[in-house]
Scaffold this active site. Sequence first.
Site, PDB file in Angstrom:
ATOM      1  N   ASP A 217      -2.990  13.423  -1.055  1.00  0.00           N
ATOM      2  CA  ASP A 217      -3.977  12.345  -1.121  1.00  0.00           C
ATOM      3  C   ASP A 217      -5.270  12.859  -0.497  1.00  0.00           C
ATOM      4  OD1 ASP A 217      -5.270   9.731  -1.042  1.00  0.00           O
ATOM      5  OD2 ASP A 217      -3.293   8.895  -1.394  1.00  0.00           O
ATOM      6  N   HIS A 240      -7.219  14.950  -2.634  1.00  0.00           N
ATOM      7  CA  HIS A 240      -8.144  14.082  -3.359  1.00  0.00           C
ATOM      8  C   HIS A 240      -9.564  14.156  -2.797  1.00  0.00           C
ATOM      9  CE1 HIS A 240      -4.604  11.387  -4.941  1.00  0.00           C
ATOM     10  NE2 HIS A 240      -4.442  12.661  -5.198  1.00  0.00           N
TER      11      HIS A 240
END
Length: 392
Positions: A217, A240
């Site tokens: 993430d 991310h």
Amino acid sequence: MPLVGNLHLLFLLFLFLNHGLAAGSTFNIVSLGAKADGMTDASPAFQEAWANACGSSEPATIYVPNGAFYVHSGNFTGPCKNNAITILINGTLMASSNIQVLAQSQAWIAFRHINGLSIYGGVIDGQGMGLWNCKHSGQSCPDGATSLEIFDSQNVNVNGLSSVNSQMFNIVVYGCQNVQIQGVNVSSASDSPNTDGIHVQQSLNVNISNSNIGTGDDCISIGPGTTNLWMENINCGPGHGISIGSLGKQAEEAGVQNVTVTTATFRGTQNGVRIKSWGRPSDGFATKILFQHILFYNVSNPIFIDQNYCPHQQSCPGQASGVKISDVTYQDINGTSATEVAINFDCSPSNPCTGIHLEDINLNYNDQIPQASCENAQGTASGPLQPRSCLA
Ligand SMILES: *[C@@H]1O[C@H](CO)[C@@H](O)[C@H](O)[C@H]1NC(C)=O
Ligand SMILES: *[C@@H]1O[C@H](CO)[C@@H](O)[C@H](O)[C@H]1NC(C)=O
Ligand SMILES: *[C@@H]1O[C@H](CO)[C@@H](O)[C@H](O)[C@H]1NC(C)=O
Ligand SMILES: *[C@@H]1O[C@H](CO)[C@@H](O)[C@H](O)[C@H]1NC(C)=O
Ligand SMILES: *[C@@H]1O[C@H](CO)[C@@H](O)[C@H](O)[C@H]1NC(C)=O
Ligand SMILES: *[C@@H]1O[C@H](CO)[C@@H](O)[C@H](O)[C@H]1NC(C)=O
Ligand SMILES: *[C@@H]1O[C@H](CO)[C@@H](O)[C@H](O)[C@H]1NC(C)=O
């Protein structure tokens, strides 16, 4: 650069071995009954060491020798009687691989209400694979625990720590002031759900430097109420990217201000530097943001403001984000985009982005000039720019 953190740690270990730590008392968890067998629960010994260190009226050190220690959970709560607790870790702390063990816990290892804490070295292994697999299988699973939470604390130093395989977020800093995180490495699988590297929220004066973060993430995520956050010399990927937000989930929300990312490299990440807000009413804001000296290698959405975040299209469609984004500078940014649109300012129709500044940017997409896209975005540009500015 992470060498700095390691040298510091080696230096401390040297001091410890040769002279004992100068001031205060030291509590070795092995002397208190912990076994480095990766199986016996070291929590009781750790908790006893904490009670001693926190109850001490002089500076105190907790020492974790080399080896693997199974720690069911660590609940290290203040306020303490001194403001100089050091935790020196030469070994690995391991969570349970049984996903039920921390099913009711927010965090695996938590430090709360402490003024004056330093953590040096160590590997914390959240053993998250079981939970990731459960989440991938679509069964109903526990949310998972944050590996290391620092909550409502001041004057905290985390130096030379590695976090691997966290169930959920790796490191969370919430409600804190004056926190230095340096020479930290984070590693969770690129497809591990919600394993943000470092999450900062509701905190003042946090500095994250010389750290390598690869995860499933955001490498670093920044929540509401963050002021004076500095990030320097960060390697991000997989992951991310570095994300301010999601902001504006609540109608009344503290803003984010004075956030700097300087000297950072992103490799193959899903986004680069992103500001993200829910497409719904809120009084939140993000202002005085600086992204500078950044290198992107094959990064999707390298420069991205997304004010239409609306997962599952629930409770937001058709609404505009109330979050006001202003005074954001992108300076000295090079590299390659993995998406044709390399600069995407998708701002709120009711609260346009203002004071965006682009300077010295050179991005490529498949050896060609990528695109820049602007919706409701106002600002200025200077220096050579590829792609050219689309700001109004
Ligand atoms: C720390 O761990 C290393 C091996 O990783 C070992 O050689 C060294 O003796 C340990 N130091 C202490 C103080 O336990
Ligand atoms: C952690 O410890 C504090 C104080 O010792 C206690 O009040 C709290 O309930 C504990 N929290 C958990 C989750 O065990
Ligand atoms: C972090 O990773 C870097 C690069 O792989 C390595 O040189 C450094 O020793 C690591 N630091 C820690 C604290 O493990
Ligand atoms: C953040 O910490 C790094 C490493 O200690 C330091 O070099 C840098 O000056 C700090 N930044 C700020 C703004 O204090
Ligand atoms: C912004 O934050 C940095 C640390 O990240 C700090 O050095 C600086 O003084 C802050 N600026 C203002 C105007 O508060
Ligand atoms: C970007 O490229 C320019 C021109 O080659 C160079 O001067 C600058 O140092 C580079 N910046 C980064 C962050 O790589
Ligand atoms: C670049 O990223 C894209 C999308 O993530 C990926 O499909 C592609 O294989 C990557 N290319 C290289 C050269 O790494």
